[in-house]
Design a protein around this motif. Structure first.
Motif, short mmCIF file in Angstrom:
data_model
loop_
_atom_site.label_atom_id
_atom_site.label_comp_id
_atom_site.label_asym_id
_atom_site.label_seq_id
_atom_site.Cartn_x
_atom_site.Cartn_y
_atom_site.Cartn_z
N VAL A 173 0.81 10.61 -9.46
CA VAL A 173 0.26 10.28 -8.14
C VAL A 173 -1.22 9.95 -8.25
O VAL A 173 -1.89 10.32 -9.21
N HIS A 174 -1.73 9.27 -7.23
CA HIS A 174 -3.18 9.13 -7.05
C HIS A 174 -3.46 9.07 -5.56
O HIS A 174 -2.63 8.67 -4.76
N SER A 175 -4.63 9.55 -5.17
CA SER A 175 -5.06 9.54 -3.77
C SER A 175 -4.02 10.13 -2.83
O SER A 175 -3.52 9.46 -1.92
N GLU A 226 4.05 -0.75 0.26
CA GLU A 226 4.93 -0.05 1.18
C GLU A 226 4.24 1.16 1.80
O GLU A 226 3.29 1.70 1.24
N SER A 227 4.74 1.58 2.96
CA SER A 227 4.21 2.78 3.62
C SER A 227 4.36 3.98 2.71
O SER A 227 5.40 4.19 2.10
N GLY A 228 3.29 4.77 2.58
CA GLY A 228 3.29 5.94 1.71
C GLY A 228 2.62 5.70 0.39
O GLY A 228 2.25 6.64 -0.31
N ALA A 229 2.44 4.43 0.00
CA ALA A 229 1.76 4.11 -1.25
C ALA A 229 0.27 4.41 -1.13
O ALA A 229 -0.35 4.16 -0.08
N SER A 230 -0.34 4.90 -2.20
CA SER A 230 -1.75 5.25 -2.16
C SER A 230 -2.63 4.02 -1.96
O SER A 230 -3.68 4.10 -1.31
N ALA A 231 -2.22 2.88 -2.52
CA ALA A 231 -3.00 1.66 -2.33
C ALA A 231 -3.05 1.27 -0.86
O ALA A 231 -4.09 0.81 -0.36
N ARG A 232 -1.95 1.48 -0.15
CA ARG A 232 -1.94 1.17 1.29
C ARG A 232 -2.79 2.18 2.05
O ARG A 232 -3.51 1.79 2.99
N ALA A 233 -2.73 3.45 1.67
CA ALA A 233 -3.55 4.46 2.33
C ALA A 233 -5.03 4.16 2.16
O ALA A 233 -5.83 4.32 3.09
N LEU A 234 -5.42 3.71 0.95
CA LEU A 234 -6.81 3.33 0.71
C LEU A 234 -7.22 2.16 1.60
O LEU A 234 -8.29 2.17 2.23
N LEU A 235 -6.36 1.15 1.67
CA LEU A 235 -6.66 -0.01 2.51
C LEU A 235 -6.82 0.41 3.97
O LEU A 235 -7.75 -0.04 4.66
N ASP A 236 -5.92 1.26 4.46
CA ASP A 236 -6.01 1.71 5.85
C ASP A 236 -7.33 2.42 6.13
O ASP A 236 -7.95 2.23 7.17
N ARG A 237 -7.77 3.27 5.20
CA ARG A 237 -9.04 3.99 5.39
C ARG A 237 -10.22 3.01 5.43
O ARG A 237 -11.12 3.14 6.27
N LEU A 238 -10.21 2.05 4.53
CA LEU A 238 -11.32 1.11 4.47
C LEU A 238 -11.34 0.17 5.67
O LEU A 238 -12.41 -0.20 6.16
N LEU A 239 -10.16 -0.24 6.15
CA LEU A 239 -10.10 -1.05 7.36
C LEU A 239 -10.66 -0.28 8.55
O LEU A 239 -11.41 -0.83 9.38
N ALA A 240 -10.30 1.01 8.66
CA ALA A 240 -10.83 1.84 9.75
C ALA A 240 -12.34 1.98 9.64
O ALA A 240 -13.05 1.97 10.66
N ASP A 241 -12.85 2.08 8.42
CA ASP A 241 -14.30 2.23 8.22
C ASP A 241 -15.08 1.04 8.74
O ASP A 241 -16.21 1.18 9.22
N VAL A 275 -4.03 -5.38 -2.56
CA VAL A 275 -4.65 -4.26 -3.27
C VAL A 275 -3.79 -3.89 -4.46
O VAL A 275 -2.61 -3.57 -4.31
N THR A 276 -4.38 -3.93 -5.65
CA THR A 276 -3.65 -3.60 -6.87
C THR A 276 -4.61 -3.12 -7.94
O THR A 276 -5.81 -2.99 -7.69
N THR A 277 -4.10 -2.89 -9.14
CA THR A 277 -4.92 -2.42 -10.25
C THR A 277 -5.51 -3.60 -11.02
O THR A 277 -5.02 -4.72 -10.94
N GLN A 278 -6.55 -3.29 -11.79
CA GLN A 278 -7.16 -4.33 -12.63
C GLN A 278 -6.17 -4.83 -13.66
O GLN A 278 -6.12 -6.03 -13.98
N ALA A 279 -5.36 -3.92 -14.23
CA ALA A 279 -4.39 -4.31 -15.24
C ALA A 279 -3.36 -5.29 -14.66
O ALA A 279 -3.02 -6.29 -15.31
#
Length: 344
Positions: A173-175, A226-241, A275-279
């Motif tokens: 997991v992450h975030s 998808e809902s529940g993915a950490s990448a989506r959670a990060l995006l949601d936080r940054l959009l709110a910011d 939103v994805t990883t550098q790799a």
């Protein structure tokens, strides 16, 4: 003649952190011969049995005196006829996970009638299979290197759900969200890798996307996790910011599963950004606008920690070979791989 039951040799080997090649060389046999001993397809010579017991710090009887394991009920109603299944024993029950037809992964069982137990294709291998779930390729690399683990591709939220429902042994997991952190409270975290997460765009950045605020501009289309993915959670936080509601982002409802799927959608022109990883971005020739540095951790229940296969997995995570292999992926850091982070 029916095959002998599998010996305890594999468990002892994993507990000691030995690979098959290392142990085979230590006792003077081939890797193929050692594999046959572990699977119960051959009997050791007296000299080999004594050498294995000495190296592994146990007795010959403890290694090769095991009787047949008790039968376990196979799962039912796990898919329509033709469904190929990955099996594993988790918390005393057999769990069945349908395999993607395009995955190329070998199946342990096949559903021939949807209301009946599946037909076993492998009678014993799955009993020692360690199921790991998570979204990062480093986790698959770890599973393959361990020799007896199978990887299920799942975002952080889905992985946590599988762990809580006792469908898998270990997750990556992450975030973690606050809800997921509460759900895995009391588990052990072990660090696996760090990597940057960001906005992937095509070469030259034709839409001039530099941050999440640009996602609300006309003509910019997002591909989301998808809902529940950490990448989506990060995006949601940054959009709110930055005060951008999701409804203002074109493509916010367009979901795919996994970092690679995001990069593929952008590379093919189905979306302008995701939103994805550098790799993953590098694999598809994309540029990345970094948003965060993520720490990817293994989550292990205390009652699974003593399992030889889990100890073997953690031993592999600490090897120089794993560190160098994963560290070669774009943006990955492995200086702390295999080190305990603490309890959640």
């Amino acid at each position: 003649m029916s095959p002998r039951p599998p010996s305890a040799l594999r468990e002892r080997r994993l507990l000691g952190g030995w690979s098959q090649d290392q142990l085979a060389r230590q006792v003077g046999v081939s890797r193929q011969a050692l594999n046959a001993l572990e699977r119960g397809h051959a009997q050791p010579s007296v000299e080999t049995a004594l050498a294995l017991a000495a190296v592994l710090g146990t007795s010959v009887e403890a290694l090769f005196g095991r009787s047949h394991p008790a039968p376990l009920a196979l799962p039912t109603r796990v898919g329509p006829a033709g469904t190929r299944l990955l099996l594993a024993e988790v918390a005393g029950r057999v769990r069945g996970h349908p395999l993607d037809p395009s995955s190329g992964e070998p199946a342990d069982a096949l559903v021939e009638h949807p209301r009946r137990p599946p037909t076993l294709l492998e009678t014993e291998r799955w009993r020692r299979t360690l199921l790991v779930a998570g979204c990062d390729p480093a986790l698959r690399m770890l599973a393959v290197r361990s020799g007896n683990a199978r990887w299920i591709n799942a975002g952080t939220g889905k992985a946590v759900e599988l762990l809580v429902r006792r469908q898998v042994h270990v997750v990556g997991v992450h975030s973690l969200t606050e809800r997921d952190r509460r759900r895995v409270r009391g588990t052990l975290l072990v660090h696996l890798a760090t990597w940057p997460l960001g906005l992937a765009v095509r070469r030259g950045n034709p839409r001039s996307i530099h941050g999440v605020a640009d996602l609300a501009r006309p003509g910019v289309r997002l591909v989301n996790r998808e809902s529940g993915a950490s990448a989506r959670a990060l995006l949601d936080r940054l959009l709110a910011d930055v005060g951008v509601p999701p409804a203002m982002v074109s493509g916010y409802a367009d979901e795919v599963h996994g970092h690679e799927a995001v990069a593929q959608a952008v590379a093919l022109g189905a979306a302008d950004v995701g939103v994805t990883t550098q790799a993953a971005a590098a694999a598809y020739g994309l540029e990345l606008r970094q948003l965060s540095e993520e720490s990817f951790n293994l989550v292990i229940r205390p009652d699974e920690l003593a399992r030889p296969e889990v100890q073997g997995l953690l031993a592999v995570a600490r090897t120089p070979a794993f560190h160098r292999d994963v560290g070669a992926l774009p943006g990955y850091g492995t200086s702390r791989s295999g080190q305990p982070v603490g309890l959640t």
